[in-house]
Design a protein around this motif. Structure first.
Motif, PDB file in Angstrom:
ATOM      1  N   PHE A 119      55.449  60.220  20.880  1.00  0.00           N
ATOM      2  CA  PHE A 119      56.313  59.337  20.095  1.00  0.00           C
ATOM      3  C   PHE A 119      56.002  57.908  20.522  1.00  0.00           C
ATOM      4  CE2 PHE A 119      58.594  63.347  20.568  1.00  0.00           C
ATOM      5  CZ  PHE A 119      58.900  63.643  19.249  1.00  0.00           C
ATOM      6  N   ASN A 120      55.799  57.017  19.556  1.00  0.00           N
ATOM      7  CA  ASN A 120      55.462  55.622  19.830  1.00  0.00           C
ATOM      8  C   ASN A 120      56.584  54.716  19.349  1.00  0.00           C
ATOM      9  OD1 ASN A 120      52.610  55.931  20.764  1.00  0.00           O
ATOM     10  ND2 ASN A 120      52.455  56.889  18.765  1.00  0.00           N
ATOM     11  N   ALA A 121      56.908  53.701  20.160  1.00  0.00           N
ATOM     12  CA  ALA A 121      57.985  52.775  19.810  1.00  0.00           C
ATOM     13  C   ALA A 121      57.586  51.350  20.138  1.00  0.00           C
ATOM     14  CB  ALA A 121      59.254  53.138  20.582  1.00  0.00           C
ATOM     15  N   GLU A 122      58.217  50.421  19.451  1.00  0.00           N
ATOM     16  CA  GLU A 122      58.051  49.004  19.777  1.00  0.00           C
ATOM     17  C   GLU A 122      59.117  48.551  20.755  1.00  0.00           C
ATOM     18  OE1 GLU A 122      57.857  46.578  16.300  1.00  0.00           O
ATOM     19  OE2 GLU A 122      56.259  47.778  15.407  1.00  0.00           O
ATOM     20  N   ARG A 123      60.346  49.146  20.654  1.00  0.00           N
ATOM     21  CA  ARG A 123      61.458  48.698  21.501  1.00  0.00           C
ATOM     22  C   ARG A 123      61.983  49.763  22.448  1.00  0.00           C
ATOM     23  NH1 ARG A 123      62.686  47.356  16.448  1.00  0.00           N
ATOM     24  NH2 ARG A 123      64.456  48.752  16.392  1.00  0.00           N
ATOM     25  N   SER A 124      62.311  50.968  21.919  1.00  0.00           N
ATOM     26  CA  SER A 124      62.924  51.977  22.788  1.00  0.00           C
ATOM     27  C   SER A 124      62.727  53.387  22.257  1.00  0.00           C
ATOM     28  CB  SER A 124      64.420  51.704  22.953  1.00  0.00           C
ATOM     29  OG  SER A 124      65.084  51.915  21.722  1.00  0.00           O
ATOM     30  N   ILE A 125      62.783  54.330  23.200  1.00  0.00           N
ATOM     31  CA  ILE A 125      62.780  55.754  22.880  1.00  0.00           C
ATOM     32  C   ILE A 125      63.935  56.369  23.649  1.00  0.00           C
ATOM     33  CG2 ILE A 125      61.557  57.954  23.041  1.00  0.00           C
ATOM     34  CD1 ILE A 125      58.929  56.400  22.824  1.00  0.00           C
ATOM     35  N   ALA A 126      64.810  57.078  22.930  1.00  0.00           N
ATOM     36  CA  ALA A 126      65.942  57.768  23.546  1.00  0.00           C
ATOM     37  C   ALA A 126      65.751  59.261  23.361  1.00  0.00           C
ATOM     38  CB  ALA A 126      67.253  57.321  22.909  1.00  0.00           C
ATOM     39  N   ILE A 127      65.919  60.012  24.448  1.00  0.00           N
ATOM     40  CA  ILE A 127      65.749  61.461  24.438  1.00  0.00           C
ATOM     41  C   ILE A 127      67.067  62.095  24.840  1.00  0.00           C
ATOM     42  CG2 ILE A 127      64.501  63.386  25.485  1.00  0.00           C
ATOM     43  CD1 ILE A 127      62.345  61.702  24.432  1.00  0.00           C
ATOM     44  N   GLU A 128      67.475  63.112  24.099  1.00  0.00           N
ATOM     45  CA  GLU A 128      68.689  63.866  24.438  1.00  0.00           C
ATOM     46  C   GLU A 128      68.341  65.347  24.368  1.00  0.00           C
ATOM     47  OE1 GLU A 128      73.272  64.373  22.838  1.00  0.00           O
ATOM     48  OE2 GLU A 128      71.912  62.986  21.823  1.00  0.00           O
ATOM     49  N   THR A 129      68.787  66.127  25.360  1.00  0.00           N
ATOM     50  CA  THR A 129      68.545  67.566  25.382  1.00  0.00           C
ATOM     51  C   THR A 129      69.652  68.279  26.128  1.00  0.00           C
ATOM     52  OG1 THR A 129      66.968  69.317  25.958  1.00  0.00           O
ATOM     53  CG2 THR A 129      67.102  67.448  27.466  1.00  0.00           C
ATOM     54  N   ASP A 130      69.765  69.578  25.867  1.00  0.00           N
ATOM     55  CA  ASP A 130      70.752  70.372  26.591  1.00  0.00           C
ATOM     56  C   ASP A 130      70.135  71.091  27.792  1.00  0.00           C
ATOM     57  OD1 ASP A 130      69.269  72.233  25.196  1.00  0.00           O
ATOM     58  OD2 ASP A 130      70.958  73.119  24.134  1.00  0.00           O
ATOM     59  N   ASN A 131      68.832  70.891  28.037  1.00  0.00           N
ATOM     60  CA  ASN A 131      68.163  71.468  29.208  1.00  0.00           C
ATOM     61  C   ASN A 131      67.028  70.549  29.651  1.00  0.00           C
ATOM     62  OD1 ASN A 131      66.964  72.955  31.217  1.00  0.00           O
ATOM     63  ND2 ASN A 131      66.450  74.699  29.929  1.00  0.00           N
ATOM     64  N   ALA A 132      67.358  69.582  30.486  1.00  0.00           N
ATOM     65  CA  ALA A 132      66.377  68.570  30.904  1.00  0.00           C
ATOM     66  C   ALA A 132      65.171  69.175  31.618  1.00  0.00           C
ATOM     67  CB  ALA A 132      67.056  67.545  31.808  1.00  0.00           C
ATOM     68  N   GLY A 133      65.365  70.283  32.322  1.00  0.00           N
ATOM     69  CA  GLY A 133      64.268  70.908  33.048  1.00  0.00           C
ATOM     70  C   GLY A 133      63.242  71.584  32.161  1.00  0.00           C
ATOM     71  N   ALA A 134      63.539  71.716  30.875  1.00  0.00           N
ATOM     72  CA  ALA A 134      62.619  72.372  29.945  1.00  0.00           C
ATOM     73  C   ALA A 134      61.474  71.465  29.508  1.00  0.00           C
ATOM     74  CB  ALA A 134      63.385  72.855  28.711  1.00  0.00           C
ATOM     75  N   PHE A 135      61.577  70.162  29.795  1.00  0.00           N
ATOM     76  CA  PHE A 135      60.586  69.206  29.286  1.00  0.00           C
ATOM     77  C   PHE A 135      59.942  68.400  30.400  1.00  0.00           C
ATOM     78  CE2 PHE A 135      63.692  69.922  25.946  1.00  0.00           C
ATOM     79  CZ  PHE A 135      62.861  70.341  24.921  1.00  0.00           C
ATOM     80  N   GLU A 136      58.632  68.324  30.366  1.00  0.00           N
ATOM     81  CA  GLU A 136      57.822  67.512  31.268  1.00  0.00           C
ATOM     82  C   GLU A 136      57.499  66.218  30.517  1.00  0.00           C
ATOM     83  OE1 GLU A 136      55.802  67.353  34.835  1.00  0.00           O
ATOM     84  OE2 GLU A 136      57.105  69.039  34.411  1.00  0.00           O
ATOM     85  N   VAL A 137      57.681  65.065  31.149  1.00  0.00           N
ATOM     86  CA  VAL A 137      57.536  63.764  30.488  1.00  0.00           C
ATOM     87  C   VAL A 137      56.188  63.136  30.805  1.00  0.00           C
ATOM     88  CG1 VAL A 137      58.500  61.434  30.278  1.00  0.00           C
ATOM     89  CG2 VAL A 137      60.028  63.377  30.662  1.00  0.00           C
ATOM     90  N   ILE A 138      55.512  62.640  29.763  1.00  0.00           N
ATOM     91  CA  ILE A 138      54.298  61.838  29.916  1.00  0.00           C
ATOM     92  C   ILE A 138      54.619  60.474  29.321  1.00  0.00           C
ATOM     93  CG2 ILE A 138      51.856  61.573  29.341  1.00  0.00           C
ATOM     94  CD1 ILE A 138      53.069  64.968  28.947  1.00  0.00           C
ATOM     95  N   LEU A 139      54.680  59.460  30.174  1.00  0.00           N
ATOM     96  CA  LEU A 139      55.060  58.107  29.769  1.00  0.00           C
ATOM     97  C   LEU A 139      53.829  57.213  29.805  1.00  0.00           C
ATOM     98  CD1 LEU A 139      57.213  55.931  29.140  1.00  0.00           C
ATOM     99  CD2 LEU A 139      57.548  55.717  31.606  1.00  0.00           C
ATOM    100  N   ASN A 140      53.443  56.670  28.649  1.00  0.00           N
ATOM    101  CA  ASN A 140      52.262  55.804  28.531  1.00  0.00           C
ATOM    102  C   ASN A 140      51.039  56.410  29.231  1.00  0.00           C
ATOM    103  OD1 ASN A 140      53.678  53.964  27.007  1.00  0.00           O
ATOM    104  ND2 ASN A 140      54.184  52.665  28.736  1.00  0.00           N
ATOM    105  N   GLY A 141      50.845  57.730  28.996  1.00  0.00           N
ATOM    106  CA  GLY A 141      49.670  58.416  29.519  1.00  0.00           C
ATOM    107  C   GLY A 141      49.800  58.930  30.940  1.00  0.00           C
ATOM    108  N   GLN A 142      50.903  58.653  31.619  1.00  0.00           N
ATOM    109  CA  GLN A 142      51.103  59.089  33.003  1.00  0.00           C
ATOM    110  C   GLN A 142      52.166  60.181  33.060  1.00  0.00           C
ATOM    111  OE1 GLN A 142      49.285  57.806  35.663  1.00  0.00           O
ATOM    112  NE2 GLN A 142      48.158  56.798  34.008  1.00  0.00           N
ATOM    113  N   ARG A 143      51.810  61.336  33.635  1.00  0.00           N
ATOM    114  CA  ARG A 143      52.770  62.436  33.786  1.00  0.00           C
ATOM    115  C   ARG A 143      53.759  62.051  34.874  1.00  0.00           C
ATOM    116  NH1 ARG A 143      52.881  67.470  31.885  1.00  0.00           N
ATOM    117  NH2 ARG A 143      50.805  67.218  31.016  1.00  0.00           N
TER     118      ARG A 143
END
Length: 87
Positions: free
Chosen positions: A45-69
């Motif tokens: 997902f690409n943004a100019e200002r912000s990205i908001a993520i909401e989930t009911d199980n945070a441990g289910a997702f691994e985050v890659i931010l600007n190419g860095q895990r």
């Protein structure tokens, strides 16, 4: 595949789904995804200002931010809402 990095003035987040869980993604204030994604590497997902993520199980997702895990979104089974802003 090699991660794609976002330009310095933008923001890119991809979420690798490790187990089934509900997810909502807002990009620059607009909901762009709501549902349970397929397991495996996520679409960035690409943004100019912000990205908001909401989930009911945070441990289910691994985050890659600007190419860095950077690891899991949060603890397994925890409902979470997290917001990243561009620099």
């Amino acid at each position: 595949p090699e991660p794609v990095t976002a330009p310095a003035n933008s923001l890119q987040i991809a979420l690798d789904a490790r187990e089934p869980a509900w997810l909502r993604v807002r990009v620059d204030g607009n909901v762009v995804y709501s549902g349970t994604p397929a397991l495996g590497p996520g679409v960035p997902f690409n943004a100019e200002r912000s990205i908001a993520i909401e989930t009911d199980n945070a441990g289910a997702f691994e985050v890659i931010l600007n190419g860095q895990r950077i690891g899991p979104l949060g603890p397994h089974g925890e409902r979470i809402q997290k917001v990243w802003g561009s620099r």
